[in-house]
Design a protein around this motif. Structure first.
Motif, PDB file in Angstrom:
ATOM      1  N   VAL A  32       0.852  -1.199   0.000  1.00 15.56           N
ATOM      2  CA  VAL A  32       0.000   0.000   0.000  1.00 15.56           C
ATOM      3  C   VAL A  32       0.884   1.244   0.000  1.00 15.56           C
ATOM      4  O   VAL A  32       1.788   1.379   0.830  1.00 15.56           O
ATOM      5  CB  VAL A  32      -0.967   0.001   1.201  1.00 15.56           C
ATOM      6  N   THR A  33       0.613   2.129  -0.939  1.00  9.98           N
ATOM      7  CA  THR A  33       1.420   3.346  -1.053  1.00  9.98           C
ATOM      8  C   THR A  33       0.831   4.488  -0.240  1.00  9.98           C
ATOM      9  O   THR A  33      -0.361   4.516   0.057  1.00  9.98           O
ATOM     10  CB  THR A  33       1.556   3.792  -2.525  1.00  9.98           C
ATOM     11  N   ASP A  34       1.691   5.418   0.088  1.00  6.23           N
ATOM     12  CA  ASP A  34       1.272   6.609   0.800  1.00  6.23           C
ATOM     13  C   ASP A  34       0.432   7.469  -0.152  1.00  6.23           C
ATOM     14  O   ASP A  34       0.836   7.675  -1.296  1.00  6.23           O
ATOM     15  CB  ASP A  34       2.496   7.393   1.279  1.00  6.23           C
ATOM     16  N   PRO A  35      -0.722   7.978   0.271  1.00  6.89           N
ATOM     17  CA  PRO A  35      -1.560   8.771  -0.628  1.00  6.89           C
ATOM     18  C   PRO A  35      -0.932  10.091  -1.077  1.00  6.89           C
ATOM     19  O   PRO A  35      -1.253  10.590  -2.145  1.00  6.89           O
ATOM     20  CB  PRO A  35      -2.839   9.021   0.168  1.00  6.89           C
ATOM     21  N   GLU A  36      -0.026  10.631  -0.274  1.00  6.40           N
ATOM     22  CA  GLU A  36       0.603  11.894  -0.631  1.00  6.40           C
ATOM     23  C   GLU A  36       1.971  11.711  -1.276  1.00  6.40           C
ATOM     24  O   GLU A  36       2.470  12.625  -1.928  1.00  6.40           O
ATOM     25  CB  GLU A  36       0.731  12.786   0.612  1.00  6.40           C
ATOM     26  N   LEU A  37       2.568  10.573  -1.089  1.00 10.65           N
ATOM     27  CA  LEU A  37       3.875  10.247  -1.667  1.00 10.65           C
ATOM     28  C   LEU A  37       3.753   8.887  -2.362  1.00 10.65           C
ATOM     29  O   LEU A  37       4.258   7.882  -1.876  1.00 10.65           O
ATOM     30  CB  LEU A  37       4.948  10.189  -0.574  1.00 10.65           C
ATOM     31  N   PRO A  38       3.058   8.829  -3.486  1.00 14.20           N
ATOM     32  CA  PRO A  38       2.727   7.539  -4.090  1.00 14.20           C
ATOM     33  C   PRO A  38       3.909   6.727  -4.596  1.00 14.20           C
ATOM     34  O   PRO A  38       3.736   5.569  -4.964  1.00 14.20           O
ATOM     35  CB  PRO A  38       1.780   7.917  -5.234  1.00 14.20           C
ATOM     36  N   MET A  39       5.092   7.297  -4.618  1.00 10.73           N
ATOM     37  CA  MET A  39       6.263   6.522  -5.009  1.00 10.73           C
ATOM     38  C   MET A  39       6.822   5.734  -3.833  1.00 10.73           C
ATOM     39  O   MET A  39       7.755   4.957  -3.987  1.00 10.73           O
ATOM     40  CB  MET A  39       7.342   7.426  -5.631  1.00 10.73           C
ATOM     41  N   LEU A  40       6.225   5.896  -2.641  1.00 11.60           N
ATOM     42  CA  LEU A  40       6.683   5.213  -1.440  1.00 11.60           C
ATOM     43  C   LEU A  40       5.545   4.427  -0.810  1.00 11.60           C
ATOM     44  O   LEU A  40       4.407   4.889  -0.770  1.00 11.60           O
ATOM     45  CB  LEU A  40       7.206   6.220  -0.421  1.00 11.60           C
ATOM     46  N   THR A  41       5.869   3.259  -0.288  1.00 17.07           N
ATOM     47  CA  THR A  41       4.862   2.482   0.430  1.00 17.07           C
ATOM     48  C   THR A  41       4.806   2.948   1.884  1.00 17.07           C
ATOM     49  O   THR A  41       5.726   3.620   2.374  1.00 17.07           O
ATOM     50  CB  THR A  41       5.189   0.975   0.409  1.00 17.07           C
ATOM     51  N   LEU A  42       3.733   2.561   2.559  1.00 17.33           N
ATOM     52  CA  LEU A  42       3.633   2.876   3.989  1.00 17.33           C
ATOM     53  C   LEU A  42       4.776   2.201   4.751  1.00 17.33           C
ATOM     54  O   LEU A  42       5.277   2.740   5.732  1.00 17.33           O
ATOM     55  CB  LEU A  42       2.282   2.434   4.534  1.00 17.33           C
ATOM     56  N   ARG A  43       5.208   1.054   4.269  1.00 16.64           N
ATOM     57  CA  ARG A  43       6.355   0.374   4.878  1.00 16.64           C
ATOM     58  C   ARG A  43       7.620   1.204   4.667  1.00 16.64           C
ATOM     59  O   ARG A  43       8.412   1.384   5.593  1.00 16.64           O
ATOM     60  CB  ARG A  43       6.529  -1.004   4.283  1.00 16.64           C
ATOM     61  N   ASP A  44       7.835   1.691   3.426  1.00 12.29           N
ATOM     62  CA  ASP A  44       9.011   2.515   3.134  1.00 12.29           C
ATOM     63  C   ASP A  44       9.112   3.700   4.090  1.00 12.29           C
ATOM     64  O   ASP A  44      10.189   4.053   4.535  1.00 12.29           O
ATOM     65  CB  ASP A  44       8.952   3.097   1.714  1.00 12.29           C
ATOM     66  N   LEU A  45       7.962   4.317   4.361  1.00 10.71           N
ATOM     67  CA  LEU A  45       7.948   5.510   5.218  1.00 10.71           C
ATOM     68  C   LEU A  45       8.028   5.188   6.705  1.00 10.71           C
ATOM     69  O   LEU A  45       8.209   6.084   7.519  1.00 10.71           O
ATOM     70  CB  LEU A  45       6.675   6.320   4.962  1.00 10.71           C
ATOM     71  N   GLY A  46       7.871   3.927   7.062  1.00 10.60           N
ATOM     72  CA  GLY A  46       7.881   3.560   8.478  1.00 10.60           C
ATOM     73  C   GLY A  46       6.545   3.806   9.140  1.00 10.60           C
ATOM     74  O   GLY A  46       6.441   3.771  10.369  1.00 10.60           O
TER      75      GLY A  46
END
Length: 184
Positions: A32-46
């Motif tokens: 699942v990607t971050d809605p505001e940073l779609p190039m990053l997943t929620l996992r990527d962002l921590g």
């Protein structure tokens, strides 16, 4: 008739099946990607903290937003529920926890690597970016072209925009104000 070996085997299979189901739920949630940073997943962002599957099959996902008042949290919840439902997990609870609070240290190496560099996404609708370097407390200059006129020459009007993750900037060329995602 059930033999002792068969009972012992099913007792071993049940935890293994539960572990496999939990790993499957986590793998789905991690896409699942971050809605505001779609190039990053929620996992990527921590932001994605935990995924568990209860013995009854219910999935519990735990997230910590990057900012306590983040308006994207509901979209994150909806996206997690939808993606897990598509994978066959029909009962999903998404919990938001604020402790320990999110910090930029939680961004994974992949998240830092996959973040576009400043100024690399010009033009209308360009997603914001994340900068791994946070040592400089001064506001970072906006390096991307603006949606209206394309100029990269801007001034910061306010360190805070509609949310804590945005600042308010103005183009020096066309005087158009706009919100800019802060580099984190």
């Amino acid at each position: 008739m059930v033999t002792g070996d068969r009972v012992a085997a099913s007792a071993v299979e049940a935890p293994a099946a539960a572990e496999a189901r939990a790993a499957e739920a986590r793998a789905v949630a991690e896409t699942v990607t971050d809605p505001e940073l779609p190039m990053l997943t929620l996992r990527d962002l921590g932001v994605l903290r935990d995924v568990r599957v209860a013995p009854d099959g219910a999935v519990q996902v735990t997230i910590t937003p990057t900012y306590t008042g983040c308006p994207a949290v509901q979209t994150m919840r909806d996206d997690l529920r939808a993606r897990l439902a598509e994978a066959g997990f029909t009962r999903v609870e998404v919990r938001t926890v604020l402790h320990p609070p999110w910090t930029t240290d939680m961004i994974s190496k992949a998240g830092r690597r996959n973040s576009p560099p400043p100024g690399s996404l010009p033009g209308p609708g360009a997603p914001p970016h994340v900068r791994a370097d946070t040592a400089d407390p001064r506001p970072a200059p906006h390096r991307g072209a603006l949606p209206r006129c394309g100029s990269p020459d801007t001034d910061e009007l306010s360190r805070f925009g509609s949310t804590a993750c945005k600042s308010l900037r103005r183009c020096r060329a066309c005087r158009e104000p706009f919100e800019h995602f802060k580099e984190i």
